[in-house]
Design a protein around this motif. Structure first.
Motif, PDB file in Angstrom:
ATOM      1  N   PHE A 146       0.827  -1.207   0.000  1.00 30.14           N
ATOM      2  CA  PHE A 146       0.000   0.000   0.000  1.00 30.14           C
ATOM      3  C   PHE A 146       0.864   1.262   0.000  1.00 30.14           C
ATOM      4  N   ARG A 180      -3.764   3.335  -5.718  1.00 30.03           N
ATOM      5  CA  ARG A 180      -3.749   3.235  -4.251  1.00 30.03           C
ATOM      6  C   ARG A 180      -5.144   3.443  -3.660  1.00 30.03           C
ATOM      7  N   ASP A 181      -5.962   4.252  -4.296  1.00 28.75           N
ATOM      8  CA  ASP A 181      -7.325   4.477  -3.805  1.00 28.75           C
ATOM      9  C   ASP A 181      -8.251   3.317  -4.139  1.00 28.75           C
ATOM     10  N   ILE A 183      -7.460  -0.014  -3.514  1.00 27.99           N
ATOM     11  CA  ILE A 183      -7.025  -1.187  -2.759  1.00 27.99           C
ATOM     12  C   ILE A 183      -8.033  -1.439  -1.640  1.00 27.99           C
ATOM     13  N   TRP A 184      -8.441  -2.695  -1.504  1.00 30.21           N
ATOM     14  CA  TRP A 184      -9.441  -3.107  -0.518  1.00 30.21           C
ATOM     15  C   TRP A 184      -8.804  -4.107   0.447  1.00 30.21           C
ATOM     16  N   TRP A 185      -9.193  -4.033   1.705  1.00 26.84           N
ATOM     17  CA  TRP A 185      -8.737  -5.010   2.683  1.00 26.84           C
ATOM     18  C   TRP A 185      -9.872  -5.990   2.970  1.00 26.84           C
ATOM     19  N   ALA A 196      -8.427  -1.429   8.858  1.00 26.78           N
ATOM     20  CA  ALA A 196      -8.496  -1.017   7.454  1.00 26.78           C
ATOM     21  C   ALA A 196      -9.005   0.408   7.330  1.00 26.78           C
ATOM     22  N   THR A 199      -6.256   2.737   8.267  1.00 23.70           N
ATOM     23  CA  THR A 199      -5.161   2.692   7.295  1.00 23.70           C
ATOM     24  C   THR A 199      -5.506   3.424   6.003  1.00 23.70           C
ATOM     25  N   MET A 201      -7.647   1.861   3.500  1.00 18.05           N
ATOM     26  CA  MET A 201      -8.040   0.935   2.441  1.00 18.05           C
ATOM     27  C   MET A 201      -9.564   0.779   2.437  1.00 18.05           C
ATOM     28  N   ASN A 202     -10.118   0.504   1.269  1.00 24.08           N
ATOM     29  CA  ASN A 202     -11.523   0.149   1.180  1.00 24.08           C
ATOM     30  C   ASN A 202     -11.750  -1.188   1.887  1.00 24.08           C
TER      31      ASN A 202
END
Length: 340
Positions: A146, A180-181, A183-185, A196, A199, A201-202
């Motif tokens: 990330f 980067r926008d 990225i999903w957790w 998440a 941090t 992350m989606n």
């Protein structure tokens, strides 16, 4: 309004009833399915990643191929197990696939789930640091991946390079702006959903999570999503997060549907055990006539909290049948729920 995508586990086996008898069948049919789903109006094509199994494993060749043959549909994973990954090489792979697709990658990553072999990541050459668990290692790799997607230079250039370098420290290439926008957790607990959110992350939440309250699955998942939203807000991130939930939903509109999925009409949540004997809850499948589905899904609190729904599909039944499954949802169910 909801974004509606499909999620394929990419199974194959030499079984008489399977359309995917080989890995090649699964890969090529996955591309065909994404192309047909885009034409249908589906918003996303997502793929599960499992190692040491007759399922889809290395996602980036497949994502890049789909990106080259489509123009609008989101292309993603749900999820990549970061315990198996080299985060820096993954930045390069992801950047290339995202540029090929024109910025449509939506990558779900996670610290990992139970796998086919014992500590499979060891065979890939990875070991947790002293005092860490494999879950810690997965989260740390996720953070490194990330971070590097910011595209900032960090590597000292050679004084005698093969090709001229730009000034300053070097970053990984190719750089994919905006990835980067996207990225999903993948979170299986309230705590990791909060992590998440902090941090940036989606959030992806699947059809199972640790059973943390004894409440029905959809209520626990809705509470998990609300905790994520609160953490996101408190962290002060400057954009709105994306949130997806996965569901097995089948509209029974013909005899073939009833034959395949009619027995799931009375499905309920199930309880099981995951690693370290932790109790987990598995969300129910939905299979019913369209009017009944609309009534049932309207009561699903987690779906209401999410902006994206990933429909798990029976990929072994072939492209045409899966397009029928997706079409039935778009035509007979989504309008009644306000998703379309």
């Amino acid at each position: 309004m909801k974004k509606i995508g499909f999620l394929s586990f990419g199974h194959w086996a030499n079984h008489p009833s399977y359309s995917t008898k080989t890995a090649g069948d699964t890969l090529l049919q996955s591309i065909d399915l994404a192309v047909a789903a885009e034409e249908l109006g589906i918003d996303g094509a997502y793929f599960r990643v499992h190692h040491f199994a007759r399922q889809l494993a290395s996602p980036f060749p497949l994502l890049a191929a789909i990106g080259a043959k489509t123009s609008k549909i989101e292309i993603g994973t749900g999820v990549i197990d970061m315990r198996y990954e080299n985060p820096l090489y993954m930045v390069e792979d992801a950047g290339a696939a995202d540029l090929i697709s024109g910025g449509r990658l939506q990558l779900g990553i996670s610290r990992g789930s139970p796998e086919q072999v014992i500590d499979g990541w060891r065979y890939f050459g990875y070991e947790p640091a002293a005092g860490e668990t494999d879950a810690d290692m997965g989260r740390q790799k996720g953070l490194e991946f990330f971070e590097q997607l910011k595209g900032q230079g960090f590597a000292e250039p050679s004084p005698n390079p093969m090709f001229p370098n730009p000034p300053g420290l070097l970053r990984l290439e190719p750089f994919a702006p905006g990835l980067r926008d996207r990225i999903w957790w993948g979170s299986g607990s309230d705590a990791t959903a909060i992590w998440a959110g902090k941090t940036g992350m989606n959030l992806q939440s699947s059809t199972l999570k640790f059973d943390e309250s004894g409440k029905p699955f959809h209520i626990q998942q809705a509470e998990q999503i609300r905790l994520f939203k609160q953490a996101w807000k408190e962290a002060g991130h400057q954009r709105e997060p994306r949130i997806s939930v996965s569901r097995s939903i089948f509209a029974l509109v013909n005899d073939q549907d009833r034959y395949y999925f009619g027995q799931q009409a009375e499905a309920t949540d199930k309880i099981g055990m995951l690693e370290m004997d932790r109790r987990a809850i598995f969300g129910r499948s939905y299979a019913a006539e369209p009017d009944q589905l609309i009534e049932q899904l309207a009561q699903d609190e987690a779906i209401q909290e999410a902006d994206t729904i990933l429909l798990t599909i029976p990929n072994t039944l072939g492209v045409d049948y899966n397009i029928h499954v997706l079409s039935a949802i778009l035509e007979h169910v989504a309008p009644g729920l306000g998703w379309r």
